[in-house]
Design an enzyme around this catalytic site. Sequence first.
Site, PDB file in Angstrom:
ATOM      1  N   ASP A   1      -6.186  -0.956  -1.644  1.00 36.14           N
ATOM      2  CA  ASP A   1      -7.062  -2.148  -1.694  1.00 36.14           C
ATOM      3  C   ASP A   1      -8.355  -1.899  -2.481  1.00 36.14           C
ATOM      4  O   ASP A   1      -8.892  -2.816  -3.118  1.00 36.14           O
ATOM      5  CB  ASP A   1      -7.369  -2.703  -0.288  1.00 36.14           C
ATOM      6  CG  ASP A   1      -7.887  -1.655   0.674  1.00 36.14           C
ATOM      7  OD1 ASP A   1      -7.904  -0.460   0.324  1.00 36.14           O
ATOM      8  OD2 ASP A   1      -8.260  -2.027   1.807  1.00 36.14           O
TER       9      ASP A   1
ATOM     10  N   ARG B   1      -0.920 -10.723   3.706  1.00 30.89           N
ATOM     11  CA  ARG B   1      -1.126 -11.893   2.848  1.00 30.89           C
ATOM     12  C   ARG B   1      -0.125 -11.861   1.717  1.00 30.89           C
ATOM     13  O   ARG B   1       0.064 -10.829   1.075  1.00 30.89           O
ATOM     14  CB  ARG B   1      -2.538 -11.897   2.267  1.00 30.89           C
ATOM     15  CG  ARG B   1      -3.590 -12.333   3.280  1.00 30.89           C
ATOM     16  CD  ARG B   1      -4.930 -12.571   2.632  1.00 30.89           C
ATOM     17  NE  ARG B   1      -5.352 -11.463   1.817  1.00 30.89           N
ATOM     18  CZ  ARG B   1      -5.899 -11.579   0.627  1.00 30.89           C
ATOM     19  NH1 ARG B   1      -6.093 -12.775   0.095  1.00 30.89           N
ATOM     20  NH2 ARG B   1      -6.271 -10.509  -0.059  1.00 30.89           N
TER      21      ARG B   1
ATOM     22  N   SER C   1      -3.037  -0.741   1.925  1.00 32.77           N
ATOM     23  CA  SER C   1      -4.366  -0.158   2.159  1.00 32.77           C
ATOM     24  C   SER C   1      -4.342   1.048   3.083  1.00 32.77           C
ATOM     25  O   SER C   1      -5.019   1.075   4.120  1.00 32.77           O
ATOM     26  CB  SER C   1      -5.293  -1.226   2.698  1.00 32.77           C
ATOM     27  OG  SER C   1      -5.197  -2.357   1.884  1.00 32.77           O
TER      28      SER C   1
HETATM   29  C1  BGC Z   1      -7.365   3.684   4.380  1.00 28.63           C
HETATM   30  C2  BGC Z   1      -7.634   3.385   2.930  1.00 28.63           C
HETATM   31  C3  BGC Z   1      -8.113   1.959   2.775  1.00 28.63           C
HETATM   32  C4  BGC Z   1      -9.272   1.674   3.710  1.00 28.63           C
HETATM   33  C5  BGC Z   1      -9.793   0.251   3.611  1.00 28.63           C
HETATM   34  C6  BGC Z   1      -8.541   3.300   5.247  1.00 28.63           C
HETATM   35  O1  BGC Z   1      -8.232   3.478   6.594  1.00 28.63           O
HETATM   36  O2  BGC Z   1      -7.100   5.065   4.534  1.00 28.63           O
HETATM   37  O3  BGC Z   1      -6.491   3.610   2.144  1.00 28.63           O
HETATM   38  O4  BGC Z   1      -8.497   1.752   1.450  1.00 28.63           O
HETATM   39  O5  BGC Z   1      -8.877   1.928   5.035  1.00 28.63           O
HETATM   40  O6  BGC Z   1      -8.819  -0.673   3.921  1.00 28.63           O
END
Ligand code: BGC
Length: 509
Positions: A213, A89, A160
């Site tokens: 995130d 996004r 994320s």
């Molecule tokens: C990642 C995190 C992320 C989470 C939610 C996980 O697989 O390691 O960094 O915050 O997913 O998106």
Amino acid sequence: MLSSSQFLSPHFKWSERQSQVLESLAQEFTLSTAQLETLTTEFVRQMHVGLTSTKSKDLAMIPTFVTGRPDGHERGSYLALDLGGTNLRVCLITLKGDRQLEAHQRAFKVSDHLQEADVTELMDFIAISIQEFISSEHISAKIVEHPSDSDTLELGFTFSFPVTQTAIDAGVLLRWTKGFHCPGAVGSDIVQLLQDALNRKKVNVHVAALVNDTVGTLLAHSYKHANTFIGAIFGTGTNGAYVESARNIKTMTTDADEMIINIEWGNFDKDKTVLPVTMHDNKLDRESINPGIHVFEKMISGMYLGEITRNVLLYLIDQRLLFEGTSSPTLNRHWGFETKFMSAIEQDNSSTLIPIAQILEQDLGIYLNTQVDREIVKFVCQLVGKRAARLSAMAVAAVVRQGLKAGTLAEHGYPLKVSANDEVQAKQNGSKVEAVGHGASTKDIIRVGIDGSVFEHYPHFEERMYEALDEILGSSAREVVALGIARDGSGVGAALAALIATKNSAGST
Ligand code: BGC
């Protein structure tokens, strides 16, 4: 021993063998209050290990260099980028102060190919998408904040995945998760990789901040609601971030009083010392692209719940306890049963379960299914879905306990249990929190900002979480801990992080 009547409605006409096997499945998937307590204690212990050691550990407990939280007065327009799953996004966020904001955004599909392509290809795709967005929205440096008088646009990047940050605008990828596997990224600075791609493609944008995130969600929720303590994601993946007292963080030094920590809780108890994994979880883990990693995430998040359920359904089929022992090519296929089917199945409260029959027929190619089959499928979804919600609540409860014991919540005298045998903590010192019922607002409520499709759309997920929170933290939990939706928090959070970073850098020059 759990009695079958605890699980089976009286109208179920299950054979003796079906009842036996399903009851034993129920035992494996049902987490008692005592088990939740054991898990919570271990979670808090692993948080301490992560906060004090830089060595390899289950919970990475990553300092984010984000100190302080927004209070809703922030103003300005920023570019924001959100990458964490199948969509990229690109957003323009205008913070209007007074807790109000406006967002324009465009989603770009990250193809299966890109999720495994060389990281340069992925970053080039991101740079081109940003360029397209800037052109189509006619964005110029005049409307977007930037610290100097240059024409460069400032951007906050929500990425994320687990990144060890070295500054608010620098961080090295620890590992890929959620099906991504792009060579060339692990061990590299993600901001630099993106900045290089932007420069290569001559896109005049500066990456000012990098956030997870969960951190973005925490910041976005704080902008809207005072006293946000946790940001959590229950979507394709799962994770949480929270506000820790700087004195408890032994892996770095800072002048600030508090800092947001990215827990990376998907990797909780990766060696399965306390996690009650079943053979169906182990099968999923073994067949995944990252075996032995993020085992907890694999029991909770949207990417995996359908696959656990598929494993259980095949186990029942192979014993001729379901669909008369017949499967279908779709159900036989790895990832063939999606979590969204579980949501729809759990939503079916009809007496005939015809909507479930439709899913079985149209989406899974199982044409011969009886009412008993459909009841069993729903029952399995309930077991897997409920366990996910209770484990999710456990993680939230553990983080609240850490805050109550030694962190930023310690002084408040909340009426919550800090250990199994604990009388409600605040009884001794008189609670400052009135019992207001969840949803009501008082400035002392501990707010958890949550984003993610599982929390938002999976039936009963929120209520199941509240039930487990009550069991772990005491019956006042739902009056004191408010789980709130922070929809699309990542984009707004990235913009807030860019704001914090540009203000900091303007202040330091
Ligand atoms: C990642 C995190 C992320 C989470 C939610 C996980 O697989 O390691 O960094 O915050 O997913 O998106």
